[in-house]
Design a protein around this motif. Structure first.
Motif, PDB file in Angstrom:
ATOM      1  N   ASP A 378       0.711  -1.254   0.034  1.00  0.00           N
ATOM      2  CA  ASP A 378      -0.050  -0.133   0.005  1.00  0.00           C
ATOM      3  C   ASP A 378       0.747   1.353   0.016  1.00  0.00           C
ATOM      4  OD1 ASP A 378      -2.731  -1.056  -0.121  1.00  0.00           O
ATOM      5  OD2 ASP A 378      -3.039  -0.998   1.986  1.00  0.00           O
ATOM      6  N   ARG A 379       1.834   1.294   0.842  1.00  0.00           N
ATOM      7  CA  ARG A 379       2.664   2.321   0.632  1.00  0.00           C
ATOM      8  C   ARG A 379       3.496   2.773  -0.548  1.00  0.00           C
ATOM      9  NH1 ARG A 379       3.902   4.019   6.289  1.00  0.00           N
ATOM     10  NH2 ARG A 379       5.978   4.781   5.926  1.00  0.00           N
ATOM     11  N   THR A 380       3.961   1.327  -1.125  1.00  0.00           N
ATOM     12  CA  THR A 380       4.691   1.625  -2.391  1.00  0.00           C
ATOM     13  C   THR A 380       3.735   2.228  -3.470  1.00  0.00           C
ATOM     14  OG1 THR A 380       6.147  -0.387  -1.802  1.00  0.00           O
ATOM     15  CG2 THR A 380       6.072   0.297  -4.049  1.00  0.00           C
ATOM     16  N   GLN A 381       2.514   1.676  -3.580  1.00  0.00           N
ATOM     17  CA  GLN A 381       1.575   2.131  -4.297  1.00  0.00           C
ATOM     18  C   GLN A 381       1.252   3.641  -4.274  1.00  0.00           C
ATOM     19  OE1 GLN A 381       0.447   0.711  -7.067  1.00  0.00           O
ATOM     20  NE2 GLN A 381      -1.672   1.189  -7.382  1.00  0.00           N
ATOM     21  N   LYS A 382       1.278   4.066  -2.903  1.00  0.00           N
ATOM     22  CA  LYS A 382       1.051   5.408  -2.413  1.00  0.00           C
ATOM     23  C   LYS A 382       1.876   6.229  -3.084  1.00  0.00           C
ATOM     24  CE  LYS A 382       0.754   7.370   1.737  1.00  0.00           C
ATOM     25  NZ  LYS A 382       0.055   7.273   3.241  1.00  0.00           N
ATOM     26  N   MET A 383       3.354   5.845  -2.852  1.00  0.00           N
ATOM     27  CA  MET A 383       4.375   6.784  -3.398  1.00  0.00           C
ATOM     28  C   MET A 383       4.365   6.874  -5.131  1.00  0.00           C
ATOM     29  SD  MET A 383       7.839   5.923  -1.313  1.00  0.00           S
ATOM     30  CE  MET A 383       7.958   3.962  -1.393  1.00  0.00           C
ATOM     31  N   LEU A 391      11.948   5.197  -5.024  1.00  0.00           N
ATOM     32  CA  LEU A 391      11.234   4.599  -3.965  1.00  0.00           C
ATOM     33  C   LEU A 391      12.235   4.025  -2.990  1.00  0.00           C
ATOM     34  CD1 LEU A 391       8.848   2.403  -6.528  1.00  0.00           C
ATOM     35  CD2 LEU A 391       8.303   4.530  -5.243  1.00  0.00           C
ATOM     36  N   CYS A 392      13.440   3.756  -3.166  1.00  0.00           N
ATOM     37  CA  CYS A 392      14.271   3.175  -1.952  1.00  0.00           C
ATOM     38  C   CYS A 392      15.274   4.309  -1.637  1.00  0.00           C
ATOM     39  CB  CYS A 392      15.166   2.184  -2.860  1.00  0.00           C
ATOM     40  SG  CYS A 392      14.397   0.559  -3.074  1.00  0.00           S
ATOM     41  N   GLY A 393      15.280   4.123  -0.242  1.00  0.00           N
ATOM     42  CA  GLY A 393      16.003   5.156   0.400  1.00  0.00           C
ATOM     43  C   GLY A 393      15.520   5.776   1.647  1.00  0.00           C
ATOM     44  N   SER A 394      16.259   6.075   2.625  1.00  0.00           N
ATOM     45  CA  SER A 394      15.783   6.864   3.828  1.00  0.00           C
ATOM     46  C   SER A 394      15.219   8.071   3.586  1.00  0.00           C
ATOM     47  CB  SER A 394      16.863   6.765   4.980  1.00  0.00           C
ATOM     48  OG  SER A 394      17.853   7.508   4.437  1.00  0.00           O
ATOM     49  N   ASP A 395      15.477   8.867   2.512  1.00  0.00           N
ATOM     50  CA  ASP A 395      15.046  10.333   2.441  1.00  0.00           C
ATOM     51  C   ASP A 395      13.813  10.172   1.436  1.00  0.00           C
ATOM     52  OD1 ASP A 395      16.396   9.020   0.228  1.00  0.00           O
ATOM     53  OD2 ASP A 395      17.141  11.189  -0.350  1.00  0.00           O
ATOM     54  N   TRP A 415      12.704  -1.448   2.111  1.00  0.00           N
ATOM     55  CA  TRP A 415      11.768  -2.533   1.468  1.00  0.00           C
ATOM     56  C   TRP A 415      10.634  -1.532   0.698  1.00  0.00           C
ATOM     57  CZ3 TRP A 415       8.167  -5.755   5.311  1.00  0.00           C
ATOM     58  CH2 TRP A 415       7.477  -6.517   4.546  1.00  0.00           C
ATOM     59  N   VAL A 416      10.711  -2.105  -0.415  1.00  0.00           N
ATOM     60  CA  VAL A 416       9.358  -1.740  -1.303  1.00  0.00           C
ATOM     61  C   VAL A 416       8.972  -2.914  -1.973  1.00  0.00           C
ATOM     62  CG1 VAL A 416      10.158   0.599  -1.567  1.00  0.00           C
ATOM     63  CG2 VAL A 416      10.799  -0.967  -3.341  1.00  0.00           C
ATOM     64  N   TYR A 429       2.933 -15.467   0.992  1.00  0.00           N
ATOM     65  CA  TYR A 429       3.701 -16.302   1.746  1.00  0.00           C
ATOM     66  C   TYR A 429       5.143 -16.147   2.145  1.00  0.00           C
ATOM     67  CZ  TYR A 429       0.356 -19.513  -0.263  1.00  0.00           C
ATOM     68  OH  TYR A 429      -0.935 -20.132  -0.532  1.00  0.00           O
ATOM     69  N   GLY A 430       5.621 -14.627   1.789  1.00  0.00           N
ATOM     70  CA  GLY A 430       6.547 -13.969   2.351  1.00  0.00           C
ATOM     71  C   GLY A 430       7.830 -14.262   1.618  1.00  0.00           C
ATOM     72  N   SER A 431       8.947 -13.280   1.598  1.00  0.00           N
ATOM     73  CA  SER A 431      10.364 -13.745   1.251  1.00  0.00           C
ATOM     74  C   SER A 431      11.228 -12.765   1.580  1.00  0.00           C
ATOM     75  CB  SER A 431      10.047 -13.201  -0.484  1.00  0.00           C
ATOM     76  OG  SER A 431      11.224 -13.292  -1.075  1.00  0.00           O
ATOM     77  N   ASN A 432      12.630 -13.033   1.465  1.00  0.00           N
ATOM     78  CA  ASN A 432      13.720 -12.141   1.865  1.00  0.00           C
ATOM     79  C   ASN A 432      14.410 -11.493   0.871  1.00  0.00           C
ATOM     80  OD1 ASN A 432      14.836 -14.410   0.758  1.00  0.00           O
ATOM     81  ND2 ASN A 432      16.073 -14.926   2.598  1.00  0.00           N
ATOM     82  N   HIS A 433      13.366 -11.872  -0.370  1.00  0.00           N
ATOM     83  CA  HIS A 433      14.097 -10.992  -1.568  1.00  0.00           C
ATOM     84  C   HIS A 433      13.332  -9.770  -1.962  1.00  0.00           C
ATOM     85  CE1 HIS A 433      16.774 -14.382  -2.843  1.00  0.00           C
ATOM     86  NE2 HIS A 433      15.573 -15.173  -2.566  1.00  0.00           N
ATOM     87  N   ILE A 434      13.439  -8.661  -0.988  1.00  0.00           N
ATOM     88  CA  ILE A 434      12.865  -7.594  -1.117  1.00  0.00           C
ATOM     89  C   ILE A 434      13.826  -6.378  -2.156  1.00  0.00           C
ATOM     90  CG2 ILE A 434      11.619  -7.753   0.945  1.00  0.00           C
ATOM     91  CD1 ILE A 434      13.913  -6.313   2.459  1.00  0.00           C
ATOM     92  N   SER A 435      12.832  -5.512  -2.668  1.00  0.00           N
ATOM     93  CA  SER A 435      13.190  -4.731  -3.831  1.00  0.00           C
ATOM     94  C   SER A 435      14.476  -3.906  -3.553  1.00  0.00           C
ATOM     95  CB  SER A 435      12.120  -3.959  -4.529  1.00  0.00           C
ATOM     96  OG  SER A 435      11.044  -5.158  -5.036  1.00  0.00           O
ATOM     97  N   CYS A 436      14.440  -3.129  -2.451  1.00  0.00           N
ATOM     98  CA  CYS A 436      15.710  -2.393  -2.335  1.00  0.00           C
ATOM     99  C   CYS A 436      16.713  -2.695  -2.031  1.00  0.00           C
ATOM    100  CB  CYS A 436      15.119  -1.231  -1.060  1.00  0.00           C
ATOM    101  SG  CYS A 436      13.990  -0.167  -1.441  1.00  0.00           S
TER     102      CYS A 436
END
Length: 436
Positions: A378-383, A391-395, A415-416, A429-436
């Motif tokens: 939802d947050r990714t879609q919002k951005m 989309l990636c970064g602390s800023d 994470w996005v 089902y979950g994953s440790n392969h996240i986009s950032c």
């Protein structure tokens, strides 16, 4: 008529009979053309000018006589809130594939799933806004009430297959069959069998995201979430006023939401999952979460940290202890909203927590939790919708992190959601392969 005229008529009798015959023929032709062709021209005119007619295969039909609507009925949707949201979206996309409207399904207000009688069915429109859903999703997917069905006995059942032999390809073939004659002649296709969450997934992540965008909580629930967020920001404002080094009092007060996921049921599940998948980055201890949140790059303190945790399942009473200086942790009891949650059924409690986490300035969750994963989607879609190109970064505007995956400097990993995924498997089902 005088006598001279009568004589003239008799004199030209033959000529007048010939003209009369020609006129009669022309009248017959005119009447024929008026009867057969005029409605078609009228229909064409309607399409161009008034949009009151629809021309189909050279015939016109008034829009006052719509095509008969057909429906899809699915089993009661069960398990946790976000499992139910995924199951609902999958049911919507199935209905879309069959060119049908989804009949408003029953959700489950409780978390009991072993005993069907304890599931406490609750209507979709008691949790989400029905009219808004149809308005926002118009042209993509739609919901209907059972009162919209003209013949509730005109039903054909679709039995979902089970087991490993029921492959993705077989499931797709079955759905394609039910979109054609003779199955599509029935007003209702009723899917029987397992919970829609367990159905095979044939749709890309972006299609699910489009359905989720149409979901908005009813006012009864969103108002409670407003109260919790207001309380968090109120405390943040008090903390800011006590700190002379803090930023301007006129600026919005940010807060961090952390989906802890350290309850007993989760820890048992994630340990087994780590063994089965031979992965070490699924479970996070309380200490790991605290340390990693404290190491988020650029985190301005003091800041309120809201701990989203299932209080009734939590056996550790020390979740408020051990946080880095400047991080002020609050769970429901310390925040003073425990009674607000306690009076609600499980599904509402989870929905309130979801909304609070979604509205946070920084979110930290577990990438193997559907709750956390859907918030990040939802947050990714919002951005994306707001025009963000980065989309990636602390800023970024609404950063999210996975506390179960170690990032730079022992921080949680950025994470996005990968919106180009061809299915929702990584979120379901979950994953440790996240986009950032």
């Amino acid at each position: 008529m005088d006598l001279s005229n009568c004589k003239q008529l008799r004199l030209f009798g033959v000529h007048l009979n010939f003209l009369a015959a020609k006129c009669l023929l022309l009248v017959v032709i005119a009447l024929f053309l008026g009867t057969v062709l005029l409605p078609t021209f009228s229909g064409l005119s309607g399409v161009i000018q008034q949009n009151k007619f629809v021309l189909v295969h050279n015939r016109s039909f008034s829009s006052n006589q719509p095509v008969k609507q057909k429906f899809l009925e699915v089993p009661q949707i069960v398990w946790g809130l976000n499992n139910q949201k995924i199951a609902f979206a999958r049911a919507c996309l199935t209905a879309r594939m069959l060119n049908r409207t989804l009949l408003m399904p029953k959700l489950s207000a409780s978390l009991f799933y072993k005993d069907f009688e304890l599931l406490k069915p609750i209507s979709f429109d008691k949790v989400f806004q029905f009219e808004r859903f149809n308005s926002v999703c118009k042209g993509f997917v739609q919901l209907s009430r059972y009162s919209d069905v003209s013949n509730q006995s005109d039903v054909i059942e679709l039995q979902k297959g089970n087991g490993r032999r029921w492959t993705l390809e077989k499931d797709l073939e079955q759905l394609n069959q039910f979109s054609k004659h003779p199955y599509n002649a029935h007003e209702i296709v009723r899917i029987v069998g397992k919970n829609p969450f367990l159905w095979h997934d044939h749709w890309p992540t972006k299609d699910y995201a489009r359905v989720f965008e149409c979901l908005a909580l009813v006012e009864e629930i969103s108002t409670e979430a407003d109260k919790v967020v207001s309380k968090i920001r109120e405390i943040g404002m008090e903390d800011r006023s006590k700190n002379p080094m803090s930023s301007s009092l006129s600026e919005p007060v940010p807060f961090v939401a952390v989906h802890m996921r350290i309850e007993k049921d989760w820890m048992i599940h994630c340990k087994k999952l780590e063994q089965r998948l031979n992965i070490s980055e699924i479970c996070s201890s309380k200490e790991e979460i605290m340390a990693r949140v404290g190491n988020i790059d650029g985190l301005k303190t003091p800041v309120v940290v809201y701990l989203a945790v299932a209080d009734t399942l939590l056996e550790d009473n020390t979740v408020l202890n051990g946080w880095k200086d400047g991080l002020h942790p609050y769970e429901k009891k310390k925040l003073g909203v425990f009674d607000l949650y306690k009076k609600q059924p499980y599904l509402f409690q989870s929905a309130i927590d979801y909304e609070v986490c979604l509205r946070s300035d920084i979110f930290v969750g577990n990438s193997f939790s559907t709750f956390s994963s859907l918030i990040v989607l939802d947050r990714t879609q919002k951005m994306i919708k707001s025009g963000e190109t980065k989309l990636c970064g602390s800023d970024v505007r609404w950063p999210s992190y996975a506390h179960n995956i170690r990032g730079a400097g022992n921080s949680p990993h950025l994470w996005v959601t990968n919106m180009s995924d061809t299915s929702l498997t990584a979120i379901s089902y979950g994953s440790n392969h996240i986009s950032c």
